[in-house]
Design a protein around this motif. Structure first.
Motif, PDB file in Angstrom:
ATOM      1  N   SER A 130      25.651  35.688  46.629  1.00  0.00           N
ATOM      2  CA  SER A 130      27.115  34.988  46.762  1.00  0.00           C
ATOM      3  C   SER A 130      27.199  34.008  47.643  1.00  0.00           C
ATOM      4  CB  SER A 130      28.321  36.020  46.842  1.00  0.00           C
ATOM      5  OG  SER A 130      29.493  35.498  46.817  1.00  0.00           O
TER       6      SER A 130
ATOM      7  N   PRO B  47      27.456  38.741  40.086  1.00  0.00           N
ATOM      8  CA  PRO B  47      28.077  37.493  39.206  1.00  0.00           C
ATOM      9  C   PRO B  47      28.092  38.330  37.687  1.00  0.00           C
ATOM     10  CG  PRO B  47      25.645  37.234  39.531  1.00  0.00           C
ATOM     11  CD  PRO B  47      25.841  38.313  40.179  1.00  0.00           C
TER      12      PRO B  47
ATOM     13  N   GLY C 186      36.820  37.550  44.031  1.00  0.00           N
ATOM     14  CA  GLY C 186      35.438  37.479  44.108  1.00  0.00           C
ATOM     15  C   GLY C 186      34.964  38.631  43.687  1.00  0.00           C
ATOM     16  N   SER C 187      33.342  38.701  43.477  1.00  0.00           N
ATOM     17  CA  SER C 187      32.788  39.988  43.009  1.00  0.00           C
ATOM     18  C   SER C 187      31.272  40.031  43.694  1.00  0.00           C
ATOM     19  CB  SER C 187      32.118  39.578  41.381  1.00  0.00           C
ATOM     20  OG  SER C 187      33.244  39.661  40.822  1.00  0.00           O
TER      21      SER C 187
ATOM     22  N   THR D 126      39.117  33.486  39.578  1.00  0.00           N
ATOM     23  CA  THR D 126      38.616  32.575  40.679  1.00  0.00           C
ATOM     24  C   THR D 126      37.147  32.048  40.224  1.00  0.00           C
ATOM     25  OG1 THR D 126      38.543  32.154  42.925  1.00  0.00           O
ATOM     26  CG2 THR D 126      37.601  34.249  42.122  1.00  0.00           C
ATOM     27  N   TYR D 127      36.575  30.879  40.507  1.00  0.00           N
ATOM     28  CA  TYR D 127      35.486  30.553  40.628  1.00  0.00           C
ATOM     29  C   TYR D 127      34.688  31.026  41.776  1.00  0.00           C
ATOM     30  CZ  TYR D 127      37.117  26.915  36.887  1.00  0.00           C
ATOM     31  OH  TYR D 127      37.525  26.504  35.871  1.00  0.00           O
ATOM     32  N   GLN D 128      33.445  31.346  41.556  1.00  0.00           N
ATOM     33  CA  GLN D 128      32.673  31.804  42.630  1.00  0.00           C
ATOM     34  C   GLN D 128      31.304  31.206  42.349  1.00  0.00           C
ATOM     35  OE1 GLN D 128      32.795  35.986  43.046  1.00  0.00           O
ATOM     36  NE2 GLN D 128      31.211  36.215  44.747  1.00  0.00           N
TER      37      GLN D 128
ATOM     38  N   GLY E 279      30.275  32.570  48.271  1.00  0.00           N
ATOM     39  CA  GLY E 279      31.810  32.384  48.453  1.00  0.00           C
ATOM     40  C   GLY E 279      32.685  32.055  47.015  1.00  0.00           C
ATOM     41  N   THR E 280      33.826  31.992  47.255  1.00  0.00           N
ATOM     42  CA  THR E 280      34.558  31.499  46.067  1.00  0.00           C
ATOM     43  C   THR E 280      35.101  30.057  46.267  1.00  0.00           C
ATOM     44  OG1 THR E 280      36.710  32.476  47.286  1.00  0.00           O
ATOM     45  CG2 THR E 280      35.555  33.822  45.664  1.00  0.00           C
TER      46      THR E 280
ATOM     47  N   GLU F 211      34.895  34.715  37.877  1.00  0.00           N
ATOM     48  CA  GLU F 211      35.055  36.091  38.430  1.00  0.00           C
ATOM     49  C   GLU F 211      36.704  36.694  38.696  1.00  0.00           C
ATOM     50  OE1 GLU F 211      32.485  37.904  38.394  1.00  0.00           O
ATOM     51  OE2 GLU F 211      31.078  36.386  38.629  1.00  0.00           O
TER      52      GLU F 211
ATOM     53  N   TRP G  68      26.984  30.791  43.449  1.00  0.00           N
ATOM     54  CA  TRP G  68      25.835  31.734  43.778  1.00  0.00           C
ATOM     55  C   TRP G  68      24.524  30.863  43.775  1.00  0.00           C
ATOM     56  CZ3 TRP G  68      27.395  36.926  43.290  1.00  0.00           C
ATOM     57  CH2 TRP G  68      28.758  37.191  42.818  1.00  0.00           C
TER      58      TRP G  68
END
Length: 251
Positions: A205, A240, A236-237, A192-194, A207-208, A232, A196
């Motif tokens: 963060s 990053p 999510g993580s 997924t993209y997240q 959010g995704t 990520e 920052w």
């Protein structure tokens, strides 16, 4: 002459067959039968069905009963019995039973159709409610984007996301961040993209970013110096993966 439609809708053929009509109504039905060949054929078929069903439901008497009746008759006495009244009564009883069954079937079908219609109505109402909810949500987001306090920021993809692009709409006054990620390449299901925010060298963060949504509402971070997008694991993580940085923009 009575209309064919009225006769069929009010079940006058069945009532005529069972002798439940007034003389005037019976006369009007007979006149319609004489003048309408199709209606006569329908009546004949109905009459034949009643007779067939009566024969199918007839019950043969036990042999012992038959023998007793035979023995009770004098050999030298010929008696003629008029069974016509009994036959008529039995016929009316049978027809009444069949008519009741027919009306019950009609009622059952009407109940079933009503339940089906109610189910369809409920489903359509849920669809309308969902559409109204989506429309209000979209309208609110578009209003937020068109706000004069909003700053649009374009995040172009690097070599890890060639031709990729996302647009962030930041409103510092209302502490609002909306992102359109549709321009980013689609990822596998386990990625997924997240996004920052970089605040004094710390990546926080926001959010995704699911790429199947037009506008994603993210967390606003005070004093952010840049916005960054990484790839990520799904969900999510907490920190990053800077090696998977695909885009960033300085505020």
């Amino acid at each position: 002459m009575m209309e064919k439609k009225k006769i069929l809708e009010e079940g006058l053929l069945e009532l005529y067959l069972t002798g439940e009509l007034s003389e005037e109504q019976a006369s009007m039905v007979e006149e319609a039968l004489d003048q309408d060949t199709a209606l006569r054929e329908q009546f004949d078929a109905l009459e034949a069905d009643f007779e067939r069903m009566g024969m199918e439901q007839a019950i043969a008497p036990p042999p012992a009963v038959k023998a007793r009746i035979k023995d009770s008759v004098q050999p030298n006495l010929i008696r003629k019995t008029n069974w016509t009244p009994l036959s008529i009564a039995a016929g009316f009883a049978l027809i009444f039973g069949l008519s009741s069954f027919w009306l019950y079937e009609k009622w059952q079908n009407a109940e079933s159709n009503l339940e089906t219609l109610q189910t369809q109505t409920d489903r359509l109402q849920r669809q309308v409610n969902n559409l109204e909810s989506e429309f209000r949500l979209t309208s609110n987001r578009l209003e937020s984007i068109n706000n004069p306090d909003v700053i649009p920021l374009v995040l172009y993809g690097n070599q890890k996301a060639p031709n990729g692009k996302a647009v962030a709409y930041v409103n510092h006054k209302n502490h609002l961040v909306l992102v359109n990620p549709k321009g980013l390449p689609v990822l596998p299901n386990d990625k997924t993209y997240q996004m920052w925010s970089d605040v004094d060298g710390e990546m926080i963060s926001m959010g995704t970013l699911p790429t199947d949504t037009e506008l994603v509402s993210l967390k606003y971070i005070e004093n952010a110096e840049s916005l960054n997008i990484t790839i990520e694991p799904a969900g999510g993580s907490d920190h990053p993966n800077v090696e998977q940085l695909v885009s960033f923009v300085t505020l």
